[in-house]
Design an enzyme around this catalytic site. Sequence first.
Site, PDB file in Angstrom:
ATOM      1  N   LYS A  39      27.530 -11.381 -89.579  1.00  0.00           N
ATOM      2  CA  LYS A  39      27.327 -10.261 -88.645  1.00  0.00           C
ATOM      3  C   LYS A  39      27.587 -10.724 -87.215  1.00  0.00           C
ATOM      4  O   LYS A  39      27.631 -11.938 -86.950  1.00  0.00           O
ATOM      5  CB  LYS A  39      25.895  -9.729 -88.788  1.00  0.00           C
ATOM      6  CG  LYS A  39      24.814 -10.747 -88.418  1.00  0.00           C
ATOM      7  CD  LYS A  39      23.420 -10.273 -88.843  1.00  0.00           C
ATOM      8  CE  LYS A  39      22.371 -11.316 -88.481  1.00  0.00           C
ATOM      9  NZ  LYS A  39      21.043 -10.980 -89.060  1.00  0.00           N
ATOM     10  N   ARG A 137      10.498  -4.087 -90.203  1.00  0.00           N
ATOM     11  CA  ARG A 137      11.698  -3.824 -89.408  1.00  0.00           C
ATOM     12  C   ARG A 137      12.571  -2.834 -90.166  1.00  0.00           C
ATOM     13  O   ARG A 137      12.791  -1.720 -89.725  1.00  0.00           O
ATOM     14  CB  ARG A 137      12.425  -5.149 -89.149  1.00  0.00           C
ATOM     15  CG  ARG A 137      13.613  -5.038 -88.240  1.00  0.00           C
ATOM     16  CD  ARG A 137      14.227  -6.405 -87.952  1.00  0.00           C
ATOM     17  NE  ARG A 137      14.989  -6.944 -89.072  1.00  0.00           N
ATOM     18  CZ  ARG A 137      15.780  -7.997 -88.996  1.00  0.00           C
ATOM     19  NH1 ARG A 137      15.908  -8.651 -87.839  1.00  0.00           N
ATOM     20  NH2 ARG A 137      16.439  -8.430 -90.038  1.00  0.00           N
ATOM     21  N   TYR A 258      24.162 -17.325 -54.323  1.00  0.00           N
ATOM     22  CA  TYR A 258      23.502 -16.063 -53.950  1.00  0.00           C
ATOM     23  C   TYR A 258      22.024 -16.286 -53.639  1.00  0.00           C
ATOM     24  O   TYR A 258      21.360 -17.078 -54.310  1.00  0.00           O
ATOM     25  CB  TYR A 258      23.597 -15.056 -55.093  1.00  0.00           C
ATOM     26  CG  TYR A 258      24.948 -14.419 -55.247  1.00  0.00           C
ATOM     27  CD1 TYR A 258      25.475 -13.617 -54.233  1.00  0.00           C
ATOM     28  CD2 TYR A 258      25.687 -14.602 -56.404  1.00  0.00           C
ATOM     29  CE1 TYR A 258      26.716 -13.016 -54.383  1.00  0.00           C
ATOM     30  CE2 TYR A 258      26.918 -14.006 -56.562  1.00  0.00           C
ATOM     31  CZ  TYR A 258      27.428 -13.214 -55.544  1.00  0.00           C
ATOM     32  OH  TYR A 258      28.646 -12.618 -55.700  1.00  0.00           O
ATOM     33  N   MET A 306      28.193 -14.524 -61.800  1.00  0.00           N
ATOM     34  CA  MET A 306      28.832 -13.851 -62.930  1.00  0.00           C
ATOM     35  C   MET A 306      29.921 -14.712 -63.564  1.00  0.00           C
ATOM     36  O   MET A 306      30.044 -14.795 -64.779  1.00  0.00           O
ATOM     37  CB  MET A 306      29.443 -12.519 -62.474  1.00  0.00           C
ATOM     38  CG  MET A 306      30.007 -11.703 -63.627  1.00  0.00           C
ATOM     39  SD  MET A 306      30.865 -10.217 -63.082  1.00  0.00           S
ATOM     40  CE  MET A 306      29.521  -9.225 -62.481  1.00  0.00           C
TER      41      MET A 306
END
Length: 377
Positions: A39, A137, A258, A306
């Site tokens: 998956k 779940r 930043y 990023m």
Amino acid sequence: MNNTASLSTLDINLDAVTRNYLFLNKKMKLGADCGAVVKADAYGLGAGPVAKTLYAQNCRHFFVATFDEGAAVRAVLPEALIYVLHGPHGAAEEDFAAQNLVPVLNSLPDIEYWTAFAAKTGRKQAAILHIDTGMNRLGLGRADVTKLPFDALKSLDIRYVMSHLACPDTPAHPMNRAQLELFRTLTAAMGRPFRYSLANSAGILLGEDWHFDLTRPGCGIYGINPLNEGPNPMQPVVTLSGMILQVRDIDAPGTVGYGATYPVSPPAKTATVSLGYADGYFRSLTGQGSVFIGGKKCPVVGRVSMDSIVADITALETMPRPGDMAEIIGPHQTADDVAKQAGTIGYEVLTALGNRYKRVYTGAQDESSRRNEDAAA
Ligand SMILES: *Cc1c(COP(=O)(O)O)cnc(C)c1O
């Protein structure tokens, strides 16, 4: 698939995938099958190449989460048995049948839906039944099991009855035995014998009692430690390298990145490396992560951006040059190590890797690609 414009490289060692699969397969109880969970694009590593590699090792059972993931595996493995964990949703019933994808039925409405499809086609439709034994779940609850429409089930080809373990990464956890006992009780109450599946990677390591007829390992195949503690029995599969874009001589006191959170003053040197949180290098690694340059540990300083991170390379004896590579995941730190630094698990590091890397697969995927490589050599 290779994106030559990208500067960072994700190396995926398919021979290690093979060795990890064989390691888990060898632990299996005699007569039980070892499947594979592919998956989320094989945990971010590429469902196509991974599934072909496992198929070449006689893995025949593949689990995915969604229809689209199943169709992607079907495109490379026309003969494999492919099961869709999220059930018969996300596509028409006819499409599941056309792609020969077997849904996992997780609820009474799922069962109703699938038996209606069987009635409509006049054919037994294949499915796995999922019963819940403690995850809360997905899967039929205890009360649901007593309400199972046994007559209607006869119109289905139930390949397996499965459940999922909550705590097998902690072998001493009492949940493991409790879920096993409940699985036995609930399946015994189902009246007739089916074939059964309970264990993921860590469940295989719990022992043969948990193996039943089919296991569903994922993380271990991809080199992630199935256990919470102790040495990792699996071999690393992933090497991630970021390219050094710039080497900077800090010639005046200032800050990095930043928010101006990290002060630097001369004499100091930094290297800017070409990957960031958009590539799965989590922003939570700010102040926590390191890269290895020439085998030496260099702390990541300032906030993770990023597309880039900055490493402090002041302590290095040999300065790197732009174009040199920094190890993000590799021989000095595993995906599990990076996960710990980021406050998460190896699974999330792999599935977050993103698609901006140049992907390089080493090792053969299957016999035909091996032959092609030989022919090219
Ligand atoms: C993801 C998943 C697995 C694989 O678990 P690993 O811990 O990666 O081995 C097995 N079964 C189910 C139902 C899953 O959702």
